[in-house]
Design an enzyme around this catalytic site. Structure first.
Site, PDB file in Angstrom:
ATOM      1  N   ASP A  32       0.849  -1.191   0.000  1.00  0.00           N
ATOM      2  CA  ASP A  32       0.000   0.000   0.000  1.00  0.00           C
ATOM      3  C   ASP A  32       0.892   1.251   0.000  1.00  0.00           C
ATOM      4  O   ASP A  32       2.116   1.166   0.118  1.00  0.00           O
ATOM      5  CB  ASP A  32      -0.947  -0.039   1.224  1.00  0.00           C
ATOM      6  CG  ASP A  32      -2.187   0.800   1.003  1.00  0.00           C
ATOM      7  OD1 ASP A  32      -3.211   0.533   1.643  1.00  0.00           O
ATOM      8  OD2 ASP A  32      -2.136   1.739   0.180  1.00  0.00           O
ATOM      9  N   GLU A  90     -10.504   6.823   4.899  1.00  0.00           N
ATOM     10  CA  GLU A  90      -9.445   6.194   5.690  1.00  0.00           C
ATOM     11  C   GLU A  90      -9.435   6.675   7.136  1.00  0.00           C
ATOM     12  O   GLU A  90     -10.499   6.895   7.733  1.00  0.00           O
ATOM     13  CB  GLU A  90      -8.091   6.406   4.996  1.00  0.00           C
ATOM     14  CG  GLU A  90      -8.060   5.805   3.586  1.00  0.00           C
ATOM     15  CD  GLU A  90      -6.671   5.716   3.006  1.00  0.00           C
ATOM     16  OE1 GLU A  90      -6.457   6.171   1.884  1.00  0.00           O
ATOM     17  OE2 GLU A  90      -5.775   5.190   3.682  1.00  0.00           O
TER      18      GLU A  90
HETATM   19  C1  GLC Z   1      -4.445   4.317   0.189  1.00  0.00           C
HETATM   20  C2  GLC Z   1      -5.337   3.145   0.544  1.00  0.00           C
HETATM   21  C3  GLC Z   1      -5.498   2.149  -0.565  1.00  0.00           C
HETATM   22  C4  GLC Z   1      -5.350   2.824  -1.919  1.00  0.00           C
HETATM   23  C5  GLC Z   1      -3.938   3.359  -2.017  1.00  0.00           C
HETATM   24  C6  GLC Z   1      -3.716   4.115  -3.337  1.00  0.00           C
HETATM   25  O1  GLC Z   1      -3.698   4.710   1.313  1.00  0.00           O
HETATM   26  O2  GLC Z   1      -5.021   2.439   1.735  1.00  0.00           O
HETATM   27  O3  GLC Z   1      -6.795   1.550  -0.404  1.00  0.00           O
HETATM   28  O4  GLC Z   1      -5.597   1.890  -2.958  1.00  0.00           O
HETATM   29  O5  GLC Z   1      -3.588   4.201  -0.929  1.00  0.00           O
HETATM   30  O6  GLC Z   1      -4.484   5.285  -3.362  1.00  0.00           O
END
Ligand code: GLC
Length: 614
Positions: free
Chosen positions: A309, A505
């Protein structure tokens, strides 16, 4: 004449024989990714260490220090994160031009390996103005309709492809167990079986017709594993309460709740899996060799790309070089390194040269990435790489919006309906509408819409709930609106549209899920006017609604419906009876949370699966 008849007969027989024949071995529509190993290994054998390391790096479009870095560092992938719009603005055309321009740079490298371009099209192509925005997963969970979920994701794939972008960081198959988590709305349900069923449907929809289909995209099951099961108070960034925290469970329970949906996603052929920020019993998933290699790759047989991530590698160890060593050796194949990709490139090269990361680990990672690029047809030549602008005609189309409207209708859950308040007649003398969420497209879409955290007002094209009500009623019916609920006296009925403002988030983690006092005041004002009160709740999760529920004659949970507010009016006026069933238990008070179906005792305000109809 005879000759003609005979030749015609032959043609008929030949056609029938072809239909009977099993598809030729060359039908690779749904071939496993390892089917491409011969081609992938042949290319891998030509690659230098630098070219291999570059393939394993995903940088952020907006943070490229210069576009030429794609060539200099042989980058394998680019992403656009939640806030990453093209410099030329947030239009379909600007996105398509950025995509094509970056691919053109990648094709100029020695081996001309195209980029994988990733984005969070988590409820439609939700970064791009004019895209159809579907209900977030919590609403789709309440539809209990895998075919609909598949179709929603097939349409999402087509709208993505209109910009050329072909890698979706979706579906999120989190099993959210504590509604205080800011990502609850990205979860289909608290029930892992329902998440497994709908997550697989989403994968089938995104990858419809197989990865080679130019209208399909690469799906990503995320976030592996335990993202929705963290313990309250263990949250990671910026004082989060739950997000990126520690999931404290024995292995059997961890597998049954949080690994379970990945079995169905892998069986549905998902080509990528994103690893979660959270820890399991204190060990970061991004550096968890047992889970990423022994379980996910060896035991479950996942053959695609395991991607970290956004900057998650940084959290594995305070020393960045050691963090990279631990993460890559644990099984990360593609590193999502939005900004410090140059440093990452240098450090990983050192790690390999120092023998701290074995070459066979690098080769496994690059093989997996190349498998996917071959499977998607990206290696078939330039035409397969660049955007197909003929798809612009379908982007945001009426047909796509009609599907989203259907998804909205089916996602609504009717929690209360005294004295048959609903459905409303369309020819009432006056309907009074109230509440901050009645005429706010940004609020009804929620997070991950145009911007990472979502927004307020007319952030894109769509229909607000107030606009939908006005369209639905008969010409003689007056529809009045005040944000604060004043002016309802004398109306036939009042509708309060209230709820949560957008978040995403960790910024959505809450210790208290009570309604905003201003929302409660709106409902009280309507009640005091002496008219029947319908409440429509716009939220990313169940909230504490007891006092408002008492005041309401009817109460509808609408979740985060997206751009097609008409779907709400369809149900309010009875064009469609509500069929939604709760995919999460609805708590009576904060003291009950976490509360999940199967708990003993289990006394929610509304149980998992609850939902009234007309
Ligand atoms: C974010 C998220 C993830 C996402 C990634 C790219 O922090 O946790 O779900 O796909 O970054 O944006």
């Amino acid at each position: 004449m005879r000759l003609h008849f005979l030749s015609y007969l032959m043609l008929i027989l030949l056609a029938a024989a072809c239909r009977q024949a099993t598809p030729p071995a060359s039908d690779t529509t749904f071939a496993p990714l390892s089917h491409y190993d011969t081609q992938a290994r042949a290319l891998l054998a030509q690659m230098t260490l630098e070219e291999k390391i570059g393939q394993m790096i995903q940088a952020e479009q907006a943070f490229l220090q210069e576009p030429a870095d794609i060539q200099t560092y042989y980058l394998g992938s680019i992403l656009s994160g939640g806030n990453s719009d093209p410099a030329a603005g947030n239009s379909l055309q600007a996105w398509t031009e950025v995509y094509d321009s970056l691919q053109a740079i990648a094709l100029r490298t020695r081996l001309g390996i195209p980029l994988l371009y990733g984005i969070d099209a988590v409820h439609g192509h939700s970064n791009v103005e004019g895209a159809v925005i579907f209900p977030h997963n919590i609403g789709l969970g309440c539809t209990r309709d895998p075919k609909l979920v598949e179709e929603v994701h097939r349409i999402t794939a087509i709208e993505m492809r209109a910009t050329g972008i072909h890698w979706n960081f979706a579906p999120c198959i989190a099993v959210a167990r504590d509604e205080r988590w800011g990502r609850t709305y990205e979860s289909f349900s608290e029930n892992p079986e329902l998440v497994a069923e709908l997550g697989a449907a989403a994968v089938r929809g995104l990858q419809h017709g197989g990865l080679r289909n130019p209208l399909a995209v690469l799906a990503t099951a995320k976030h592996f594993a335990g993202d929705g099961g963290t313990t309250f108070g263990t949250g990671g960034p910026q004082g989060a309460l739950l997000d990126q925290g520690d999931t404290r469970l024995d292995e059997a329970t961890f597998r049954q709740l949080h690994v379970r949906p990945y079995l169905d996603a892998i069986r549905a052929g998902v080509g990528a899996i994103m690893v979660s920020y959270n820890s399991w019993n204190g060990v970061k998933m991004t550096g968890h060799r047992y889970m990423l290699t022994e379980v996910l790759k060896n035991e479950l047989g996942f053959e695609g790309i395991v991607i970290s991530d956004y900057n998650a590698i940084d959290q594995v160890h305070p020393d960045y070089k050691t963090a990279i060593e631990l993460s890559i050796n644990a099984g990360i194949d593609m590193a999502m390194v939005p900004t410090r990709y140059r440093e990452f490139f240098r450090l990983l090269k050192e790690l390999v040269e120092e023998g701290r990361v074995p070459m066979e680990r690098i080769d496994d990672a690059v093989l997996r990435i190349l498998r996917v690029k071959y499977a998607m047809g990206l290696m078939d030549g330039e035409r397969a790489v660049f955007a197909d602008r003929s798809l612009w005609a379908q982007f945001g189309s009426a047909e796509h919006r009609a599907l989203a409207r259907e998804a909205v209708r089916k996602s609504l859950v009717l929690l209360k309906n005294e004295n048959r308040t609903l459905p409303l007649a369309k020819n009432l003398p006056r309907i009074h509408v109230a509440g901050l969420h009645a005429d706010n497209l940004g609020y009804q879409c929620g997070g991950w819409t145009i911007d990472w955290q979502g927004g307020s007002g007319r952030i894109t094209e769509g229909t607000t709930i107030l606009e939908a009500i006005r369209k639905a009623v008969a010409p003689g019916t007056q529809v009045t609106y005040t944000e604060d609920g004043s002016g309802a006296q004398g109306a036939s009925v009042a509708i309060a549209v209230i709820g949560e403002r957008p978040y995403a988030e960790f910024l959505g983690d809450r210790s208290d899920l009570s309604l905003d006092p201003d929302d409660v005041a709106v409902v009280r004002r309507l009640k005091a006017a002496g008219v029947p009160v319908v409440v429509v709740l716009i939220s990313g999760r169940p909230m504490i609604i007891n006092d408002v529920l008492e005041l309401a004659d009817a109460f509808v949970a609408a979740w985060l419906p997206g751009t097609e507010g008409d779907g709400v009016a369809d149900v309010l006026f009875g064009d469609y009876a509500p069929t939604g069933k709760l995919s999460f238990s609805w708590p009576r008070s904060m003291h009950q949370i976490p509360i999940n179906v199967g708990d003993e005792p289990y006394e929610p305000l509304f149980p998992y699966g609850y939902g009234l109809t007309y």
